[in-house]
Design a protein around this motif. Structure first.
Motif, short mmCIF file in Angstrom:
data_model
loop_
_atom_site.label_atom_id
_atom_site.label_comp_id
_atom_site.label_asym_id
_atom_site.label_seq_id
_atom_site.Cartn_x
_atom_site.Cartn_y
_atom_site.Cartn_z
N LEU A 1 -5.80 -4.50 74.60
CA LEU A 1 -6.30 -3.17 74.25
C LEU A 1 -7.16 -2.67 75.40
O LEU A 1 -8.03 -3.37 75.89
CB LEU A 1 -7.14 -3.27 72.97
CG LEU A 1 -7.81 -2.01 72.44
CD1 LEU A 1 -6.77 -1.00 72.02
CD2 LEU A 1 -8.70 -2.36 71.26
N ILE B 1 -12.63 3.93 69.95
CA ILE B 1 -11.40 3.45 69.32
C ILE B 1 -11.74 2.84 67.98
O ILE B 1 -12.72 2.11 67.84
CB ILE B 1 -10.69 2.39 70.23
CG1 ILE B 1 -9.94 3.12 71.33
CG2 ILE B 1 -9.75 1.53 69.42
CD1 ILE B 1 -8.92 2.31 72.06
N LEU C 1 -10.69 0.32 65.07
CA LEU C 1 -9.82 -0.79 64.67
C LEU C 1 -9.64 -0.67 63.18
O LEU C 1 -10.59 -0.81 62.42
CB LEU C 1 -10.46 -2.14 64.99
CG LEU C 1 -10.48 -2.65 66.41
CD1 LEU C 1 -11.08 -4.05 66.42
CD2 LEU C 1 -9.08 -2.67 66.98
N LYS D 1 -10.27 -8.02 62.46
CA LYS D 1 -11.06 -6.99 63.12
C LYS D 1 -12.44 -7.51 63.54
O LYS D 1 -12.84 -7.36 64.68
CB LYS D 1 -11.24 -5.78 62.18
CG LYS D 1 -9.95 -5.22 61.61
CD LYS D 1 -10.20 -4.05 60.68
CE LYS D 1 -11.01 -4.38 59.44
NZ LYS D 1 -10.29 -5.08 58.39
N ARG E 1 -8.86 7.31 69.51
CA ARG E 1 -7.59 6.64 69.25
C ARG E 1 -7.80 5.59 68.17
O ARG E 1 -8.90 5.11 67.97
CB ARG E 1 -7.05 5.97 70.52
CG ARG E 1 -6.48 6.96 71.52
CD ARG E 1 -5.72 6.26 72.61
NE ARG E 1 -6.59 5.42 73.42
CZ ARG E 1 -6.13 4.47 74.24
NH1 ARG E 1 -4.83 4.22 74.31
NH2 ARG E 1 -6.96 3.76 74.96
N ALA F 1 -6.39 1.90 66.62
CA ALA F 1 -5.54 0.72 66.74
C ALA F 1 -5.36 0.16 65.33
O ALA F 1 -6.32 -0.27 64.71
CB ALA F 1 -6.18 -0.31 67.65
N ILE G 1 -2.15 -5.95 66.95
CA ILE G 1 -2.22 -4.50 66.91
C ILE G 1 -0.81 -3.98 66.67
O ILE G 1 0.10 -4.22 67.47
CB ILE G 1 -2.80 -3.94 68.21
CG1 ILE G 1 -4.28 -4.33 68.31
CG2 ILE G 1 -2.65 -2.42 68.26
CD1 ILE G 1 -5.02 -3.71 69.45
N GLN H 1 0.01 -0.70 66.11
CA GLN H 1 0.21 0.55 66.83
C GLN H 1 -1.10 1.07 67.35
O GLN H 1 -2.14 0.96 66.70
CB GLN H 1 0.86 1.61 65.92
CG GLN H 1 1.26 2.85 66.67
CD GLN H 1 2.04 3.83 65.79
OE1 GLN H 1 2.33 3.54 64.63
NE2 GLN H 1 2.35 4.99 66.33
N LEU H 2 -1.05 1.65 68.56
CA LEU H 2 -2.23 2.25 69.15
C LEU H 2 -1.89 3.69 69.49
O LEU H 2 -0.89 3.96 70.13
CB LEU H 2 -2.61 1.48 70.42
CG LEU H 2 -3.75 2.06 71.25
CD1 LEU H 2 -5.07 1.97 70.50
CD2 LEU H 2 -3.86 1.33 72.59
N ILE I 1 -0.56 8.53 65.10
CA ILE I 1 -0.46 7.47 64.10
C ILE I 1 0.03 8.04 62.77
O ILE I 1 0.85 7.45 62.09
CB ILE I 1 -1.83 6.79 63.91
CG1 ILE I 1 -2.28 6.14 65.20
CG2 ILE I 1 -1.80 5.82 62.76
CD1 ILE I 1 -1.91 4.70 65.35
#
Ligand SMILES: Nc1ncnc2c1ncn2[C@@H]1O[C@H](COP(=O)(O)OP(=O)(O)OP(=O)(O)O)[C@@H](O)[C@H]1O
Ligand SMILES: [Mg+2]
Lengths: 283, 385
Positions: B51, B59, B61, B69, B230, B232, B239, B241-242, B248
């Motif tokens: 990441l 970001i 999580l 996480k 963003r 994640a 992960i 998808q980021l 998303i």
């Protein structure tokens, strides 16, 4: 219980407490009162009034020395158990469940054997031909065997092992309740391990330490068996003195003076620890 | 789920009202996680996570409970050493640095304020640990209290503060030492809904103001959507998808992400014809949908088509793309109407529509369900469930 309680519930509570209260009165308060009266008596029939026993006790440097030795024994034992208990408690907190169980077992082990047996085991360890001296000689750390029996050092070593659970259990209990993320927070803020211990863990563990110190102090100053068996004839502490005066010399008023003194001394030590705690918390 | 959809709209507006620019003197630092794995004994908690958090970026999580996480966050902070992989802060590998030398600020779910210290002492803690002078500490404490709008609380103990106030102090304490990276582990979980919203705005404001590179752990998708640059999405230590919140939401790459973010309806179907990234899919109910997808399918493939409730409309006109339905229930949720409908074969799904004031809650004769004009169904291979 608080101000919200009605008169009726207060009455019920009082009656519920009565049996225990009466038991205390009969078996605790009354003997204590007799003891106090006895210390001012002429003989063991509680007859007359005299300050003779008190003035004899406090007028003699030997007996004053015994009081001071007893207090010091308690304080030194507290200090030594503290010194060893904290690393063990920290290790306990840091370890996983498996190691914790093992540590707890080792900590509790002394409680599973009688004080008498433990004390005699310490004789085997501390005597001139004992385990400790042989180890020291073999390692070349000393040329002649050390005299540990009948010394304060030897007694403190034995008491430390015997009283350790009393210090460790409250300490571990309190430390386990401290949120582990507090140490993490301290570390992330730039605090070293030592700073984290000194500024976060130590202050927050104080309630446990106070409980432990109180128990160890009260227990070490009154540890008749260990004091007599390891201290022998050379070291005299208040419990030994009381026993001698009451059971050998049959001077009961004098024994009563020593008993009241011991009681007050222990209470003084215990309140000192409580005071320390309050002082530390407001600081 | 329904409530979230409604509140998200409100939330986004409120955050965008505040867009302070970072002061020019603050240097944001990037954070890179390079193939991080961690196992507790046998159990793999984090699995090859890579990441890149850009300088000044926040970001989120996002993932279900137990997906790793917190473990990832604790690795970045240095509380645990990863089994493999590297943590790089501003081009420097920090794996061998203890937590107190990483200059990473962290805010815990429990706030972790020192209970035996006052608010001021809490905030000064990190400064004192760094050996700052008394005067500097005092000044910085004052400044931080003002920053989190907690002037006048300096001498309180943490237990004399409300949850939101404790959180502000925790933030002030973490920011007082000017960390390069800010980590937030479910900082809002203990707050009630309204306060949570305020604190989200507050954190976003401070993060921008201080130019912080930040990772926020949450399992609340709305929180992630509203606050993060963003997201994640994590699942089982990886992960999945980021991407930006919109990406998303609009283009989930896996069924897991699709289901985890927002609400979504699933239909199984078969690819009838394929051409140039566009597919005709025959649903079980008989409807034929034209679906664009970058994934490759061949005619005859069994697929799952998903569609958000707001991309469906109810109608009384049957066409090739409509599904015959019966309307079970309609609920007005704020400005939206949520219709609970069922296909002939008994599959239940949801249709959401904006509600006009005065409009009756149960719509007229709704016998069919069609794709809205802007609708973009998403295709997943059937096996990937
Ligand atoms: N100290 C530990 N020892 C052993 N296993 C652990 C430990 N901490 C976490 N785990 C395991 O690692 C996995 C990931 O845990 P982690 O705390 O990172 O999850 P999370 O995503 O933060 O979950 P949550 O949203 O519930 O906080 C879980 O399966 C958990 O059981
Ligand atoms: Mg967690």
């Amino acid at each position: 219980m608080s101000g919200a309680a009605t008169g009726e519930t207060a009455g019920v509570e009082w009656r519920l407490a009565a049996p225990l209260g009466l038991t205390y009165l009969a078996f605790f308060a009354a003997p204590l009162l007799i003891l106090l009266v006895m210390s001012f008596s002429v003989d063991d029939n509680l007859g007359g009034f005299s300050l003779a026993a008190w003035s004899k006790f406090w007028g003699d440097p030997f007996y004053r020395g015994v009081v001071w030795d007893t207090l010091r024994l308690g304080l030194v034992t507290v200090a030594m158990t503290t010194l060893f208990a904290y690393p063990i408690a920290l290790l306990f907190i840091a370890s996983g469940p498996g190691l914790q169980r093992l540590l707890l077992f080792i900590v509790l082990l002394p409680l599973l054997t009688s004080v008498v047996i433990r004390t005699f085991a310490w004789i085997a360890i501390l005597s001139r031909e004992g385990v400790l001296n042989q180890a020291l000689l073999a390692l070349g750390l000393t040329t002649a065997p050390l005299n540990l029996l009948q010394t304060e050092l030897g007694l403190v070593m034995a008491l430390m092992q015997i009283e350790m659970p009393l210090m460790l259990l409250p300490l571990i209990t309190v430390m386990q309740q401290v949120d582990p993320s507090l140490s993490d927070a301290s570390r992330a803020l730039g605090g070293s391990k030592w700073r984290t211990f000194r500024k976060v863990i130590l202050p927050l563990s104080l309630p446990g330490w106070i409980a432990g110190a109180t128990l160890v102090f009260a227990s070490a100053t009154t540890a008749f068996i260990s004091q007599t068996v390891i201290g022998g004839a050379r070291l005299v502490y208040l419990p030994t003195l009381i026993w001698q005066q009451a059971m050998v010399v049959y001077n009961w008023p004098f024994a009563a003076v020593a008993s009241v003194t011991l009681l007050v001394a222990v209470l003084a030590g215990v309140s000192l620890f409580a005071l320390l705690g309050r002082f530390a918390r407001t600081a | 789920m329904r409530e979230r959809t409604a509140s998200r709209v409100v939330r986004k507006n409120r955050v965008s009202l505040q867009a302070p620019v970072a002061p020019p003197d603050i240097q944001s630092q990037p954070l890179t996680l390079d193939a991080i794995s961690h196992s507790y004994g046998e159990a793999l908690a984090v699995n090859e996570v890579t990441l890149e958090v850009r300088a000044g970026e926040l970001i989120a999580l996002l993932g279900p409970s137990g997906c790793g996480k917190s473990t990832l966050l604790r690795i970045v902070a240095g509380f645990i050493n990863q089994t493999s992989g590297r943590v790089v802060i501003a081009d420097r590998v920090v794996d061998t640095l203890p937590p107190n030398r990483r200059e990473v600020g962290i805010v815990f779910q429990s706030y972790a304020l020192f209970p035996h210290m006052t608010v001021a002492e809490n905030i000064a803690y990190g400064l004192e640990a760094r050996g700052e002078s008394k005067a500097t500490c005092r000044e910085r404490v004052k400044e931080m209290l003002a920053t989190v709008r907690m002037e006048g609380f300096a001498d309180r103990k943490p237990r004399q503060l409300s949850g939101g106030q404790q959180q502000r102090v925790a933030l002030a304490r973490a920011l007082a030492v000017r960390p390069r990276i800010l980590l937030l582990d479910e900082p809002f979980a203990a707050l009630d809904k309204n306060l949570r919203l305020d604190m989200q705005i507050e954190i976003k404001r401070l993060q921008r103001q201080f130019g912080l590179t930040a990772i926020l752990v949450t399992h609340d998708q709305d929180e992630a959507m509203s606050i993060a640059d963003r997201i994640a999405v994590m699942s089982k230590g990886r992960i999945e998808q980021l991407g930006s919140p919109v990406e998303i939401y609009d283009q989930p790459e896996t069924l897991f992400v699709n289901d985890f973010i927002g609400s979504s309806n699933r239909f199984s179907g078969t690819v009838e014809s394929a051409g140039e990234g566009a597919y005709a899919v025959r649903l079980a109910s008989g409807a034929l949908w034209q679906v664009a997808s970058r994934k490759r399918f061949a005619p005859g493939d069994r697929v799952i088509a998903t569609i958000r409730p707001e991309q469906l409309v109810l109608t009384d006109q049957a066409t090739a793309g409509t599904i015959p339905v019966t309307l079970k229930l309609s609920l007005p949720i704020g400005g939206e109407l949520i219709h609970d409908v069922e296909t002939r074969s008994g599959e239940a799904f949801k249709v959401a529509a904006g509600r006009r004031p005065g409009e009756p809650v149960s719509p007229m004769a709704a016998t069919h369900c069609a794709l809205a004009p802007h609708a973009r169904p998403i295709l997943f291979p059937q096996t990937a469930a």
